[in-house]
Design a protein around this motif. Structure first.
Motif, PDB file in Angstrom:
ATOM      1  N   MET A 120      20.197  10.336  53.205  1.00  0.00           N
ATOM      2  CA  MET A 120      20.324   9.283  54.209  1.00  0.00           C
ATOM      3  C   MET A 120      18.976   8.646  54.527  1.00  0.00           C
ATOM      4  SD  MET A 120      23.504   9.295  54.588  1.00  0.00           S
ATOM      5  CE  MET A 120      23.552   8.096  55.918  1.00  0.00           C
ATOM      6  N   ASP A 121      17.869   9.450  54.422  1.00  0.00           N
ATOM      7  CA  ASP A 121      16.520   8.947  54.707  1.00  0.00           C
ATOM      8  C   ASP A 121      15.908   8.491  53.390  1.00  0.00           C
ATOM      9  OD1 ASP A 121      14.129   8.303  55.817  1.00  0.00           O
ATOM     10  OD2 ASP A 121      13.421  10.373  56.005  1.00  0.00           O
ATOM     11  N   THR A 122      16.124   7.226  53.020  1.00  0.00           N
ATOM     12  CA  THR A 122      15.667   6.733  51.723  1.00  0.00           C
ATOM     13  C   THR A 122      14.156   6.587  51.722  1.00  0.00           C
ATOM     14  OG1 THR A 122      16.006   4.464  52.460  1.00  0.00           O
ATOM     15  CG2 THR A 122      17.825   5.537  51.308  1.00  0.00           C
ATOM     16  N   PRO A 123      13.514   6.839  50.559  1.00  0.00           N
ATOM     17  CA  PRO A 123      12.053   6.728  50.493  1.00  0.00           C
ATOM     18  C   PRO A 123      11.612   5.280  50.334  1.00  0.00           C
ATOM     19  CG  PRO A 123      12.921   7.385  48.369  1.00  0.00           C
ATOM     20  CD  PRO A 123      14.098   7.337  49.308  1.00  0.00           C
ATOM     21  N   ALA A 124      10.322   5.076  50.483  1.00  0.00           N
ATOM     22  CA  ALA A 124       9.733   3.784  50.140  1.00  0.00           C
ATOM     23  C   ALA A 124       9.620   3.695  48.624  1.00  0.00           C
ATOM     24  CB  ALA A 124       8.374   3.630  50.802  1.00  0.00           C
ATOM     25  N   PHE A 125       9.608   2.463  48.129  1.00  0.00           N
ATOM     26  CA  PHE A 125       9.643   2.265  46.680  1.00  0.00           C
ATOM     27  C   PHE A 125       8.516   1.325  46.268  1.00  0.00           C
ATOM     28  CE2 PHE A 125      11.060  -0.475  43.139  1.00  0.00           C
ATOM     29  CZ  PHE A 125      11.178   0.488  42.152  1.00  0.00           C
ATOM     30  N   THR A 126       7.836   1.715  45.196  1.00  0.00           N
ATOM     31  CA  THR A 126       6.782   0.872  44.625  1.00  0.00           C
ATOM     32  C   THR A 126       6.967   0.821  43.123  1.00  0.00           C
ATOM     33  OG1 THR A 126       5.211   1.434  46.381  1.00  0.00           O
ATOM     34  CG2 THR A 126       4.306   0.541  44.336  1.00  0.00           C
ATOM     35  N   TRP A 127       7.018  -0.403  42.624  1.00  0.00           N
ATOM     36  CA  TRP A 127       7.087  -0.612  41.165  1.00  0.00           C
ATOM     37  C   TRP A 127       5.663  -0.828  40.680  1.00  0.00           C
ATOM     38  CZ3 TRP A 127      11.964  -2.226  38.505  1.00  0.00           C
ATOM     39  CH2 TRP A 127      11.795  -2.330  37.122  1.00  0.00           C
ATOM     40  N   VAL A 128       5.202   0.038  39.783  1.00  0.00           N
ATOM     41  CA  VAL A 128       3.844  -0.027  39.242  1.00  0.00           C
ATOM     42  C   VAL A 128       3.926  -0.559  37.817  1.00  0.00           C
ATOM     43  CG1 VAL A 128       1.745   1.248  38.718  1.00  0.00           C
ATOM     44  CG2 VAL A 128       3.144   1.904  40.691  1.00  0.00           C
ATOM     45  N   VAL A 129       3.230  -1.685  37.574  1.00  0.00           N
ATOM     46  CA  VAL A 129       3.197  -2.285  36.239  1.00  0.00           C
ATOM     47  C   VAL A 129       1.818  -2.021  35.652  1.00  0.00           C
ATOM     48  CG1 VAL A 129       3.521  -4.382  34.885  1.00  0.00           C
ATOM     49  CG2 VAL A 129       4.801  -4.061  37.012  1.00  0.00           C
ATOM     50  N   HIS A 131       7.998   3.853  40.464  1.00  0.00           N
ATOM     51  CA  HIS A 131       8.589   3.595  39.158  1.00  0.00           C
ATOM     52  C   HIS A 131       7.538   2.915  38.303  1.00  0.00           C
ATOM     53  CE1 HIS A 131      11.544   2.678  36.071  1.00  0.00           C
ATOM     54  NE2 HIS A 131      11.085   1.430  36.048  1.00  0.00           N
ATOM     55  N   ASN A 132       7.306   3.469  37.122  1.00  0.00           N
ATOM     56  CA  ASN A 132       6.214   3.027  36.272  1.00  0.00           C
ATOM     57  C   ASN A 132       6.764   2.280  35.067  1.00  0.00           C
ATOM     58  OD1 ASN A 132       3.331   3.085  35.741  1.00  0.00           O
ATOM     59  ND2 ASN A 132       3.855   4.344  33.958  1.00  0.00           N
ATOM     60  N   SER A 133       6.144   1.112  34.737  1.00  0.00           N
ATOM     61  CA  SER A 133       6.486   0.366  33.525  1.00  0.00           C
ATOM     62  C   SER A 133       5.211  -0.220  32.953  1.00  0.00           C
ATOM     63  CB  SER A 133       7.498  -0.743  33.834  1.00  0.00           C
ATOM     64  OG  SER A 133       6.931  -1.717  34.690  1.00  0.00           O
ATOM     65  N   VAL A 134       5.319  -0.800  31.765  1.00  0.00           N
ATOM     66  CA  VAL A 134       4.152  -1.337  31.072  1.00  0.00           C
ATOM     67  C   VAL A 134       4.318  -2.840  30.915  1.00  0.00           C
ATOM     68  CG1 VAL A 134       2.800  -1.293  28.946  1.00  0.00           C
ATOM     69  CG2 VAL A 134       3.755   0.823  29.863  1.00  0.00           C
ATOM     70  N   ARG A 135       3.419  -3.595  31.546  1.00  0.00           N
ATOM     71  CA  ARG A 135       3.228  -5.037  31.372  1.00  0.00           C
ATOM     72  C   ARG A 135       4.303  -5.912  31.999  1.00  0.00           C
ATOM     73  NH1 ARG A 135       0.697  -6.127  25.308  1.00  0.00           N
ATOM     74  NH2 ARG A 135      -1.140  -4.771  25.569  1.00  0.00           N
ATOM     75  N   VAL A 136       5.545  -5.496  32.045  1.00  0.00           N
ATOM     76  CA  VAL A 136       6.604  -6.385  32.506  1.00  0.00           C
ATOM     77  C   VAL A 136       7.521  -5.649  33.482  1.00  0.00           C
ATOM     78  CG1 VAL A 136       6.632  -7.819  30.438  1.00  0.00           C
ATOM     79  CG2 VAL A 136       8.075  -5.783  30.557  1.00  0.00           C
ATOM     80  N   ILE A 137       8.226  -6.484  34.260  1.00  0.00           N
ATOM     81  CA  ILE A 137       9.363  -5.990  35.048  1.00  0.00           C
ATOM     82  C   ILE A 137      10.613  -6.412  34.281  1.00  0.00           C
ATOM     83  CG2 ILE A 137      10.627  -6.171  37.224  1.00  0.00           C
ATOM     84  CD1 ILE A 137       8.010  -6.683  38.628  1.00  0.00           C
TER      85      ILE A 137
END
Length: 741
Positions: A239-248, A163-169
């Protein structure tokens, strides 16, 4: 370029090159063209429909997926539009800005879902990676259901989810992400074998769906033929959920921790702590606020520095940048290593990866399921805000109406029905107008709240009308009771009984007074028809009570008058009894005189109340009392007469006996006359009417006197004996004389 290759002499003439140099240059150009022709490029897997509210598979992209006959990892990136998702994938794939097409304006460039043209092999992984680029959320013209479809497909297909965002969560993005993830999970789980049957039937009966299916199936043989494979893949991937990475991205701030500034550049642990802190520190949420941590098998966070610091032009055209900022490159390498580690862990855990053909079947199945309504839409923030706003406005408008009702009900006297209803309708219209003015521009979202408000106001109006009616009823009853109390006091002050004509006139006056006192009420509350009926009914009741009370008092009065007449008669006759004994006519005259003097008042009262039913009874009682008293007086007169004549008769009898003893011979008539004379002499001044009674008494006394009878019989016996002797002697003498002669 083609023209130049076909005419090398023209190139040499233009550039003034030697022939051998020109031929060498042409050869190099040909090699460049061949290399560019064989280089990989992005492939579009899903494209938006014409209405831009749905997705459909791209036949060429599906065919490309089917050509991949080996298990692969899928890394997908999602996020708001124009936040650098395509550039991020370009950096992860080959470390440069070119690859996926980048947007250079405010309009998004990526439409639908794209994949890099060939699976990427990373060192340390057994399986290759397919990178998916998605259209950004919130673009102009895109609905939330469209964004939800893109997110759900990317989520279900992914082995690692970015998941991609700019500067902030942003907390709002966290909330949106949680909603979309839950929505995607429900979408994947909801696709069951029964759902597949319904999808097949829907695709056969639906015109739009069948045309769409037919258009794709002409070019893709797998479309609809491997639905069971897609169904199994959908359920297993959900049922097999993926890994998650938040990219700022574009992050250059510092993170304050324990009073010191700790840079997040390259610090994975600090970035992950930032994400965890953002998920935890939400005071307006409960424990479900950390649902991202519970949903994904692994959560992580990475920050990326600015790609370049050479100006806005370089940032706008990142595909032309030759050298990126070292910190940015380090951050990308750290992110790539984190993704590599996550995918390696999935391989070590023996988690099954999909082949390209399975991914194609899964995309087909998910698209058909979404088109047939299996993907439920979630409300937008604006929609939720509008709902809360409309609810608040509805509450405020309802309170405005309730305050108006409270003010109306606080008056000391209830308001007439028509006026109160008009007032409430005016306030109801004002409340609705207040709601309409406050929700201008909201559109159809306010319709449900307005209908609810109308229902609430109508119920409040009905309740207020009932309450006001009850107050009016209570007031009428209270006033009526007060009037009744006053009239009862007036009735108690009347000198009853009164003759029926007078009491009827008095009752009419009382009823009119009662109606006049209540006239103001029924004039003011004219809609309460029952009120006038109640007042009139009460007036009739009061008149009836008055007449009944008067009749009761009249009977009591007549009873007293009859008793008084009887008592007067008794007293009168008792006084007249001193004159007894008297004669029969005198006795009748006494009774007549007493009746006239004692019964006059009672007879007058009976004539005055002659309309009463009980008058005949009182008259009968009065006559019976008079007869009874007359009989009693006659008895008293007879007793007095007997008592009065007893002594004179005895004296007369004694004197008569003395005279009889002296006179040798008296006749019976002479004795009677002498006895009456003696009795009158003894009585003296007797009522002449009593003389016959006295004579009769003497006669009876003489007849009953044994001594007198014996005396008279003895004397007459001696007289007749002497007479017989004289006669016998005379006959003897005559006989002797005759014999002698």
């Amino acid at each position: 370029l083609v023209a130049t290759l076909l005419q090398p002499h023209q190139l040499m003439r233009t550039t003034r090159l030697r022939p051998d140099t020109g031929l060498l240059l042409c050869y190099l150009l040909c090699l460049t063209v061949h290399s560019e022709a064989n280089k990989a490029h992005p492939v579009q897997l899903m494209e938006p429909t014409g209405s831009n509210d749905g997705l459909r598979p791209v036949p060429s992209g599906i065919k490309w997926l089917e050509s991949i006959q080996e298990p692969v990892h899928v890394v997908a990136v999602v996020g708001t539009f124009n936040t650098g998702k395509s550039h991020l994938l370009n950096q992860l794939i080959h470390g440069r800005g070119s690859g996926f097409k980048l947007a250079t304006s405010i309009n998004p460039e990526t439409k639908g879902i794209w994949a890099w043209g060939e699976p990427v092999k990373w060192h340390g992984l057994e399986k290759k990676i397919i990178f998916l680029d998605t259209e950004g959320f919130g673009a102009t013209g895109n609905s939330r259901s469209y964004d939800a479809r893109i997110f759900s497909l990317a989520y279900i297909l992914s082995s690692h989810f970015l998941h991609n965002s700019v500067r902030v969560i942003d907390q709002r993005e966290i909330e949106m992400l949680e909603v979309l993830v839950r929505q995607a999970q429900a979408f994947g789980i909801g696709i069951s074998p029964q759902a597949e049957d319904s999808l097949s039937q829907a695709s056969e009966t639906s015109g739009v769906a069948s045309k769409r299916t037919a258009a794709v199936s002409n070019e893709v043989s797998v479309y609809g033929s491997e639905s069971s494979i897609g169904l199994t893949c959908a359920q297993s991937r959900t049922m097999d959920t993926p890994a998650f990475t938040w990219v700022v991205e574009d992050f250059f701030q510092g993170l304050s921790s324990s009073g010191s500034d700790v840079s997040l550049l390259g610090g994975d642990g600090s970035a992950k702590q930032w994400l965890d802190s953002s998920l935890q520190n939400r005071p307006d949420e409960d424990s479900s606020s950390r649902s991202l941590t519970a949903i994904f098998s692994e959560t992580n966070c990475h920050t990326l520095f600015l790609p370049t610091m050479e100006g806005a032009t370089q940032l706008r055209y990142l595909d032309r940048v030759k050298a990126f900022h070292p910190d940015f490159v380090n951050d990308v390498n750290s992110l790539r290593a984190s993704i590599l580690q996550s995918l390696s862990s999935r391989e070590l855990s023996s988690q099954k990866q999909l082949q390209g053909s399975q991914i194609a079947s899964l995309i087909t199945l998910l698209t058909r399921a979404a088109d047939n309504g299996f993907l439920r839409s979630s409300p937008s923030r604006w929609h939720m805000f509008v709902q809360h706003y409309c609810s608040d406005v509805e509450t405020s408008a309802g309170k405005h109406f309730e305050n108006a009702i409270s003010i109306s009900e606080s008056v000391t006297r209830p308001i007439p029905v028509a006026r109160f209803k008009s007032l409430l309708q005016h306030e109801l219209a004002a409340s609705l107008d207040l709601f309409d003015k406050a929700t201008v521009g909201v559109g159809s979202a306010a319709r449900a709240s307005r209908e609810k408000l109308e229902d609430r106001l109508q119920k409040g109006l009905s309740s207020a009308m009932r309450s006001n009616d009850a107050s009016i009823t209570n007031l009428i009853r209270s006033q009526t009771q007060s009037h009744r109390t006053k009239l009862e006091k007036t009735l108690s002050a009347l000198e009853l009984p009164l003759p029926p004509p007078k009491i009827k006139a008095q009752a009419d006056v009382i009823a009119k007074q009662h109606l006049d006192m209540s006239k103001e009420l029924w004039t003011e509350y004219s809609t309460h028809v029952f009120m006038r009926e109640d007042v009139e009914r009460l007036a009739k009741l009061l008149v009836h009570e008055l007449l009944a009370k008067n009749e009761e008092r009249a009977e009591q009065y007549l009873t007293r008058m009859v008793r008084a007449a009887t008592s007067c008669m008794q007293d009168k006759l008792a006084n007249e009894g001193r004159r007894l004994p008297v004669g029969k006519n005198t006795l009748k005259q006494l009774l007549k005189t007493a009746k006239h003097s004692c019964h006059a008042a009672a007879q007058e009262a009976l004539r005055e109340f002659s309309d009463l039913k009980s008058v005949s009874r009182f008259r009968h009682t009065l006559d019976e009392d008079f007869k009874k008293e007359g009989k009693e007086l006659q008895s008293q007169n007879a007793a007095a007469l007997a008592k009065f004549l007893k002594q004179p008769l005895q004296q007369a009898e004694y004197q008569l006996m003395k005279e009889l003893n002296k006179d040798w011979f008296w006749s019976e008539i002479t004795i009677r006359w002498r006895a009456a004379e003696l009795a009158r002499g003894e009585v003296g001044g007797i009522d002449p009417e009593l003389m016959p009674i006295l004579e009769s008494a003497i006669h009876e006394q003489w007849l009953e006197s044994a001594d007198m009878k014996t005396t008279l019989q003895s004397k007459w016996t001696v007289f007749w004996l002497i007479l017989y002797l004289v006669v016998a002697c005379s006959f003897c003498w005559v006989a002797v004389v005759i014999v002698r002669h």
